[in-house]
Design a protein around this motif. Sequence first.
Motif, PDB file in Angstrom:
ATOM      1  N   LEU A  84      -6.484   0.702  -1.444  1.00 28.96           N
ATOM      2  CA  LEU A  84      -7.376   1.826  -1.759  1.00 28.96           C
ATOM      3  C   LEU A  84      -7.759   2.579  -0.487  1.00 28.96           C
ATOM      4  CD1 LEU A  84      -9.566   0.061  -4.461  1.00 28.96           C
ATOM      5  CD2 LEU A  84      -7.922   1.908  -4.847  1.00 28.96           C
ATOM      6  N   LYS A  85      -7.904   1.859   0.612  1.00 26.94           N
ATOM      7  CA  LYS A  85      -8.218   2.505   1.901  1.00 26.94           C
ATOM      8  C   LYS A  85      -7.027   3.326   2.399  1.00 26.94           C
ATOM      9  CE  LYS A  85     -11.635  -0.971   3.147  1.00 26.94           C
ATOM     10  NZ  LYS A  85     -11.924  -2.129   4.003  1.00 26.94           N
ATOM     11  N   VAL A  86      -5.803   2.826   2.189  1.00 33.64           N
ATOM     12  CA  VAL A  86      -4.602   3.582   2.568  1.00 33.64           C
ATOM     13  C   VAL A  86      -4.509   4.869   1.745  1.00 33.64           C
ATOM     14  CG1 VAL A  86      -2.060   3.587   2.474  1.00 33.64           C
ATOM     15  CG2 VAL A  86      -3.272   1.638   3.463  1.00 33.64           C
ATOM     16  N   LEU A  87      -4.761   4.759   0.427  1.00 36.89           N
ATOM     17  CA  LEU A  87      -4.772   5.964  -0.416  1.00 36.89           C
ATOM     18  C   LEU A  87      -5.763   6.985   0.145  1.00 36.89           C
ATOM     19  CD1 LEU A  87      -4.749   4.908  -4.199  1.00 36.89           C
ATOM     20  CD2 LEU A  87      -2.965   6.103  -2.943  1.00 36.89           C
ATOM     21  N   THR A  88      -6.932   6.507   0.546  1.00 33.79           N
ATOM     22  CA  THR A  88      -7.970   7.384   1.082  1.00 33.79           C
ATOM     23  C   THR A  88      -7.527   8.022   2.389  1.00 33.79           C
ATOM     24  OG1 THR A  88      -9.639   5.982   0.056  1.00 33.79           O
ATOM     25  CG2 THR A  88     -10.402   7.495   1.755  1.00 33.79           C
ATOM     26  N   ALA A  89      -7.009   7.207   3.301  1.00 35.29           N
ATOM     27  CA  ALA A  89      -6.566   7.724   4.598  1.00 35.29           C
ATOM     28  C   ALA A  89      -5.445   8.748   4.434  1.00 35.29           C
ATOM     29  CB  ALA A  89      -6.105   6.569   5.493  1.00 35.29           C
ATOM     30  N   ASN A  90      -4.610   8.565   3.419  1.00 34.20           N
ATOM     31  CA  ASN A  90      -3.507   9.497   3.160  1.00 34.20           C
ATOM     32  C   ASN A  90      -3.922  10.681   2.284  1.00 34.20           C
ATOM     33  OD1 ASN A  90      -1.896   7.812   4.646  1.00 34.20           O
ATOM     34  ND2 ASN A  90      -0.835   6.926   2.905  1.00 34.20           N
ATOM     35  N   ARG A  91      -5.218  10.782   1.990  1.00 37.49           N
ATOM     36  CA  ARG A  91      -5.761  11.869   1.155  1.00 37.49           C
ATOM     37  C   ARG A  91      -5.139  11.872  -0.238  1.00 37.49           C
ATOM     38  NH1 ARG A  91     -10.288  13.507   2.103  1.00 37.49           N
ATOM     39  NH2 ARG A  91     -10.030  15.681   1.640  1.00 37.49           N
ATOM     40  N   VAL A  95      -5.359  10.324  -6.971  1.00 38.21           N
ATOM     41  CA  VAL A  95      -4.356   9.840  -7.931  1.00 38.21           C
ATOM     42  C   VAL A  95      -4.558   8.365  -8.275  1.00 38.21           C
ATOM     43  CG1 VAL A  95      -2.580  11.520  -7.271  1.00 38.21           C
ATOM     44  CG2 VAL A  95      -2.594   9.256  -6.188  1.00 38.21           C
ATOM     45  N   VAL A  96      -5.689   7.797  -7.859  1.00 43.36           N
ATOM     46  CA  VAL A  96      -5.883   6.343  -8.020  1.00 43.36           C
ATOM     47  C   VAL A  96      -5.774   5.890  -9.478  1.00 43.36           C
ATOM     48  CG1 VAL A  96      -8.424   6.329  -8.153  1.00 43.36           C
ATOM     49  CG2 VAL A  96      -7.212   4.352  -7.225  1.00 43.36           C
ATOM     50  N   SER A  97      -6.278   6.662 -10.433  1.00 41.01           N
ATOM     51  CA  SER A  97      -6.185   6.252 -11.841  1.00 41.01           C
ATOM     52  C   SER A  97      -4.735   6.178 -12.302  1.00 41.01           C
ATOM     53  CB  SER A  97      -6.965   7.206 -12.744  1.00 41.01           C
ATOM     54  OG  SER A  97      -8.342   7.090 -12.465  1.00 41.01           O
ATOM     55  N   ASP A  98      -3.920   7.147 -11.888  1.00 44.16           N
ATOM     56  CA  ASP A  98      -2.498   7.133 -12.233  1.00 44.16           C
ATOM     57  C   ASP A  98      -1.777   5.969 -11.562  1.00 44.16           C
ATOM     58  OD1 ASP A  98      -2.820   9.416 -13.778  1.00 44.16           O
ATOM     59  OD2 ASP A  98      -2.261  10.770 -12.145  1.00 44.16           O
ATOM     60  N   VAL A  99      -2.161   5.672 -10.324  1.00 44.64           N
ATOM     61  CA  VAL A  99      -1.554   4.554  -9.605  1.00 44.64           C
ATOM     62  C   VAL A  99      -1.890   3.239 -10.314  1.00 44.64           C
ATOM     63  CG1 VAL A  99      -1.544   3.233  -7.448  1.00 44.64           C
ATOM     64  CG2 VAL A  99      -1.526   5.734  -7.378  1.00 44.64           C
ATOM     65  N   ILE A 100      -3.140   3.083 -10.728  1.00 46.90           N
ATOM     66  CA  ILE A 100      -3.551   1.852 -11.419  1.00 46.90           C
ATOM     67  C   ILE A 100      -2.796   1.723 -12.736  1.00 46.90           C
ATOM     68  CG2 ILE A 100      -5.476   0.695 -12.580  1.00 46.90           C
ATOM     69  CD1 ILE A 100      -7.292   1.834 -10.310  1.00 46.90           C
ATOM     70  N   ARG A 101      -2.669   2.814 -13.481  1.00 43.07           N
ATOM     71  CA  ARG A 101      -1.928   2.789 -14.746  1.00 43.07           C
ATOM     72  C   ARG A 101      -0.470   2.387 -14.504  1.00 43.07           C
ATOM     73  NH1 ARG A 101      -2.523   7.834 -15.995  1.00 43.07           N
ATOM     74  NH2 ARG A 101      -4.685   7.559 -16.545  1.00 43.07           N
ATOM     75  N   ALA A 102       0.164   2.971 -13.478  1.00 44.98           N
ATOM     76  CA  ALA A 102       1.559   2.655 -13.159  1.00 44.98           C
ATOM     77  C   ALA A 102       1.692   1.200 -12.691  1.00 44.98           C
ATOM     78  CB  ALA A 102       2.074   3.614 -12.085  1.00 44.98           C
ATOM     79  N   PHE A 103       0.719   0.731 -11.909  1.00 47.92           N
ATOM     80  CA  PHE A 103       0.741  -0.665 -11.444  1.00 47.92           C
ATOM     81  C   PHE A 103       0.662  -1.620 -12.640  1.00 47.92           C
ATOM     82  CE2 PHE A 103      -1.310  -4.576  -9.960  1.00 47.92           C
ATOM     83  CZ  PHE A 103      -0.483  -4.915  -8.902  1.00 47.92           C
ATOM     84  N   ARG A 104      -0.219  -1.308 -13.593  1.00 46.75           N
ATOM     85  CA  ARG A 104      -0.334  -2.142 -14.799  1.00 46.75           C
ATOM     86  C   ARG A 104       0.991  -2.186 -15.557  1.00 46.75           C
ATOM     87  NH1 ARG A 104      -5.906   0.608 -16.555  1.00 46.75           N
ATOM     88  NH2 ARG A 104      -7.366  -0.807 -15.535  1.00 46.75           N
ATOM     89  N   ALA A 105       1.672  -1.039 -15.644  1.00 49.37           N
ATOM     90  CA  ALA A 105       2.964  -0.990 -16.339  1.00 49.37           C
ATOM     91  C   ALA A 105       3.992  -1.866 -15.632  1.00 49.37           C
ATOM     92  CB  ALA A 105       3.454   0.455 -16.428  1.00 49.37           C
ATOM     93  N   LEU A 106       3.996  -1.837 -14.303  1.00 50.84           N
ATOM     94  CA  LEU A 106       4.933  -2.671 -13.540  1.00 50.84           C
ATOM     95  C   LEU A 106       4.627  -4.156 -13.734  1.00 50.84           C
ATOM     96  CD1 LEU A 106       5.098  -0.558 -10.263  1.00 50.84           C
ATOM     97  CD2 LEU A 106       6.944  -0.889 -11.916  1.00 50.84           C
TER      98      LEU A 106
END
Length: 186
Positions: A84-91, A95-106
Amino acid sequence: MAAENPSVSGVSGRYATALFELARDEKSIDAVKADLDRFDAMLSESADLKRLVRSPVFTAEAQLKALTAVLDKSGISGIAANFLKVLTANRRLFVVSDVIRAFRALVAKFKGEATADVTVAETLSDKNLDALKTALKSVTGKDVALNVKVDPSIIGGLVVKLGSRMVDSSLRTKLNSIKHAMKEAG
């Protein structure tokens, strides 16, 4: 792997795939998923956290400082917190909600689970969630992970989307079909 699953694509898919591969290599898929689920729940409950995540007016430094405080207070640490800190540092925190949804699918694909998106009018009890999982397992023959979203506008009932199938037994839909039938009859 991202190309095989249409729900895991784009920026969020790339981040989710990288996180999944790291979690798998570290044998911590369940811990990372639990932390992300906790963050996702906090996000849906807090307007302030949503604003922090989505608003471009915060600098990366301000976002990171606030996010770190939230993570420390909630006990989210390790791979999920660093991610989550990397997502923040990379601005890319927006998209965190989409990332979490995709992670759950994986994770679901990795575990041989099916994932169902369920929309309910109010929060389901554990007993009702278990009954829903059991019913869906009897249909699919697989364990079913649930992504539950509360939407009071459906009034009652459920909307269940599992793969390409969708069952809408919401009261709103039933009322709309009755209203439509009455217009045709009148």
